[in-house]
Design a protein around this motif. Structure first.
Motif, short mmCIF file in Angstrom:
data_model
loop_
_atom_site.label_atom_id
_atom_site.label_comp_id
_atom_site.label_asym_id
_atom_site.label_seq_id
_atom_site.Cartn_x
_atom_site.Cartn_y
_atom_site.Cartn_z
N TRP A 91 21.85 62.88 -3.46
CA TRP A 91 22.03 61.78 -4.40
C TRP A 91 21.96 60.42 -3.72
CZ3 TRP A 91 21.35 63.69 -8.96
CH2 TRP A 91 21.43 62.83 -10.05
N TYR A 144 28.41 51.20 -14.02
CA TYR A 144 27.37 51.67 -14.94
C TYR A 144 26.28 52.40 -14.13
CZ TYR A 144 23.89 51.84 -18.55
OH TYR A 144 22.97 52.30 -19.46
N GLY A 145 26.09 53.70 -14.41
CA GLY A 145 25.16 54.51 -13.61
C GLY A 145 25.84 54.91 -12.31
N GLY A 204 26.55 57.66 -10.76
CA GLY A 204 26.22 58.80 -9.91
C GLY A 204 27.46 59.66 -9.69
N SER A 242 30.35 57.35 -5.78
CA SER A 242 30.49 56.96 -4.37
C SER A 242 31.05 55.54 -4.21
CB SER A 242 29.14 57.06 -3.65
OG SER A 242 28.19 56.23 -4.27
N ASP A 268 27.25 57.70 -16.58
CA ASP A 268 25.91 58.00 -16.06
C ASP A 268 25.28 59.00 -17.03
OD1 ASP A 268 24.56 57.88 -12.93
OD2 ASP A 268 23.82 59.44 -14.29
N PRO A 269 23.97 58.91 -17.28
CA PRO A 269 23.36 59.85 -18.24
C PRO A 269 22.97 61.20 -17.64
CG PRO A 269 21.75 58.21 -17.56
CD PRO A 269 23.05 57.86 -16.86
N HIS A 270 23.20 61.41 -16.35
CA HIS A 270 22.81 62.69 -15.72
C HIS A 270 24.01 63.65 -15.77
CE1 HIS A 270 21.55 65.62 -12.75
NE2 HIS A 270 20.34 65.08 -12.75
N SER A 308 20.69 57.73 -21.81
CA SER A 308 19.70 56.95 -21.04
C SER A 308 19.27 55.72 -21.83
CB SER A 308 18.46 57.79 -20.76
OG SER A 308 18.76 58.80 -19.85
N LEU A 320 24.53 49.58 -9.66
CA LEU A 320 23.87 49.55 -8.35
C LEU A 320 22.73 50.55 -8.34
CD1 LEU A 320 27.22 49.51 -6.36
CD2 LEU A 320 25.76 47.56 -6.91
N SER A 321 21.55 50.09 -7.99
CA SER A 321 20.35 50.94 -7.98
C SER A 321 20.06 51.51 -9.36
CB SER A 321 20.48 52.12 -7.00
OG SER A 321 20.59 51.68 -5.71
N ILE A 322 20.25 50.72 -10.41
CA ILE A 322 19.94 51.15 -11.77
C ILE A 322 18.76 50.31 -12.29
CG2 ILE A 322 20.84 51.59 -14.10
CD1 ILE A 322 22.35 53.11 -11.85
N HIS A 377 15.23 50.81 -11.26
CA HIS A 377 14.53 52.01 -11.72
C HIS A 377 14.16 52.01 -13.20
CE1 HIS A 377 15.27 54.16 -7.97
NE2 HIS A 377 16.53 53.79 -8.02
N LEU A 378 14.68 51.08 -13.99
CA LEU A 378 14.54 51.21 -15.44
C LEU A 378 13.22 50.67 -15.97
CD1 LEU A 378 18.15 50.24 -16.67
CD2 LEU A 378 17.21 52.53 -16.20
N CYS A 395 19.69 49.17 -22.20
CA CYS A 395 20.91 49.30 -21.39
C CYS A 395 21.60 47.93 -21.24
CB CYS A 395 20.58 49.86 -20.00
SG CYS A 395 19.93 51.55 -20.08
N TYR A 407 12.60 55.91 -16.40
CA TYR A 407 13.06 55.83 -15.00
C TYR A 407 11.88 55.85 -14.05
CZ TYR A 407 16.57 56.66 -11.32
OH TYR A 407 17.39 56.55 -10.23
C1 LIG Z 1 19.82 55.74 -7.36
S1 LIG Z 1 21.10 56.40 -8.33
C2 LIG Z 1 22.41 55.25 -8.07
C3 LIG Z 1 23.76 55.84 -8.33
C4 LIG Z 1 24.95 54.91 -8.00
N1 LIG Z 1 24.95 53.72 -8.80
C5 LIG Z 1 24.96 54.54 -6.53
O1 LIG Z 1 24.73 53.38 -6.19
O2 LIG Z 1 25.19 55.45 -5.72
C6 LIG Z 1 20.55 55.98 -9.95
C7 LIG Z 1 21.49 56.45 -11.04
O3 LIG Z 1 21.04 55.91 -12.28
C8 LIG Z 1 21.32 56.85 -13.28
N2 LIG Z 1 20.53 56.48 -14.45
C9 LIG Z 1 19.27 56.86 -14.79
N3 LIG Z 1 18.91 56.29 -15.95
C10 LIG Z 1 19.94 55.53 -16.35
C11 LIG Z 1 20.18 54.72 -17.49
N4 LIG Z 1 19.26 54.60 -18.45
N5 LIG Z 1 21.38 54.10 -17.60
C12 LIG Z 1 22.32 54.25 -16.62
N6 LIG Z 1 22.15 55.01 -15.52
C13 LIG Z 1 20.98 55.64 -15.39
C14 LIG Z 1 20.94 58.16 -12.61
O4 LIG Z 1 21.45 59.28 -13.28
C15 LIG Z 1 21.53 57.94 -11.22
O5 LIG Z 1 22.85 58.38 -11.14
#
Ligand SMILES: C[S@@+](CC[C@H](N)C(=O)[O-])C[C@H]1O[C@@H](n2cnc3c(N)ncnc32)[C@H](O)[C@@H]1O
Length: 296
Positions: free
Chosen positions: A71, A110-111, A113, A116, A134-136, A157, A174-176, A179-180, A188, A252
């Motif tokens: 992850w 938000y998101g 994971g 952590s 988180d949506p996973h 999502s 963080l790191s959300i 990717h969107l 979101c 994503y």
């Molecule tokens: C790279 S991981 C980052 C996880 C955490 N924020 C971290 O920094 O360790 C990206 C996370 O975004 C979540 N995610 C994916 N699509 C999302 C959405 N539409 N809204 C919120 N979270 C989302 C994934 O399930 C995943 O847990």
């Protein structure tokens, strides 16, 4: 490093007292809020030391090393070395921009994971004020197992609203937004905005335009740096879909957002109060937004 030796050398008396407090059943927040050296907190969180058994038992266990690596790319203190810098950066921005004591804030990861980052805030904010979504499904189960007393729940999502019946003073992602898709970003952002209290802060990371030439991402099939630069100049938003569709929408992938895009599209609802670099991770720029207060 022999962390046990390090802990007893510099903090033995304080940790003995905290260990006794944990043995009496005090919360992590009550027993450990005195810590202001973030690196001490980092050592305690990753539990790679002997002794201070009650502190160890009170702090939630991270998932197994394999799950952490899958992850987060790293595990244990190696992962901690990166997360602690993000935690310090968030603290730095909160110290500058929050207009209320942090320990009185309701906070949303938000998101989140597996949680952590969320667990780092356990010494700053009582656990009842810490929330994550988180949506996973799989990772939410891991997060709930790892930190069973925290409010960590599944979200959508493409959420119409977030799964909480309250407003937050602080949300971070963080790191959300790295990717969107454009649709997921809009959806979101609206849901997070809706869940924030007036003047609540939203801290998020984005990819800077220089990410277009970052290896190995730039080697992805169809990743065309020229086209990305043109798209960013025209629209301010570039999205490279990966993963699977949600409601027919690829939500994503790899996302680059310019500062100008944020100024043009988000400042009707938020004030853009800060943008900066994460020194240890320069491809994760940090953006601080403040929800505009409604006119009453
Ligand atoms: C790279 S991981 C980052 C996880 C955490 N924020 C971290 O920094 O360790 C990206 C996370 O975004 C979540 N995610 C994916 N699509 C999302 C959405 N539409 N809204 C919120 N979270 C989302 C994934 O399930 C995943 O847990």
């Amino acid at each position: 490093m022999n962390w046990s030796s390090w802990l007893t050398e510099y903090y033995n008396d304080e940790l003995e007292r905290a260990d006794a407090a944990c043995r009496r059943g005090e919360s992590v927040y009550d027993a450990l809020k005195w810590i202001d050296d973030p690196y001490l907190w980092n050592v305690l969180l990753w539990k790679e030391y002997d002794g201070f058994k009650a502190i160890k038992a009170a702090i939630p266990d991270p998932p197994d090393a394999g799950t952490q690596k899958n992850w987060s790319g790293r595990s244990g203190m190696e992962l901690g070395a990166a997360v602690i810098e993000t935690y310090r950066l968030l603290h730095d921005k909160l110290r500058r921009h929050l207009d209320k004591p942090f320990d009185q804030c309701a906070v949303l990861d938000y998101g989140c994971g597996w949680g952590s980052v969320l667990r780092y805030f356990m010494k700053d904010v009582p656990l009842r004020n810490l929330h994550g979504c988180d949506p996973h499904k799989g990772i939410i189960q891991v997060a709930q197992r790892s930190n069973p007393h925290a409010d960590i729940v599944l979200s959508d999502s493409l959420p119409r609203r977030l799964p909480f019946n309250q407003k937050f003073d602080v949300a971070y992602a963080l790191s959300i937004w790295t990717h969107l898709s454009p649709v997921a970003s809009d959806t979101c952002l609206a849901a997070v905005h809706d869940s924030l209290a007036d003047r609540g802060l939203f801290l998020l990371t984005i990819r800077p335009p220089a990410y277009a030439s970052y290896e190995p991402i730039s080697k992805l099939p169809g990743w065309d740096q020229q086209e990305i630069t043109e798209t960013l100049a025209r629209k301010g938003f570039y999205f490279y879909p990966q993963s699977y569709p949600v409601d027919g929408e690829m939500t994503y992938g790899e996302t680059i957002i310019t500062k100008q895009y944020i100024e043009r599209h988000w400042t009707d609802r938020f004030d853009l109060v800060d943008v900066g670099m994460n020194g240890t991770s320069p491809y994760q720029s940090i953006v601080v937004l403040r929800k505009k207060a409604r006119l009453h």
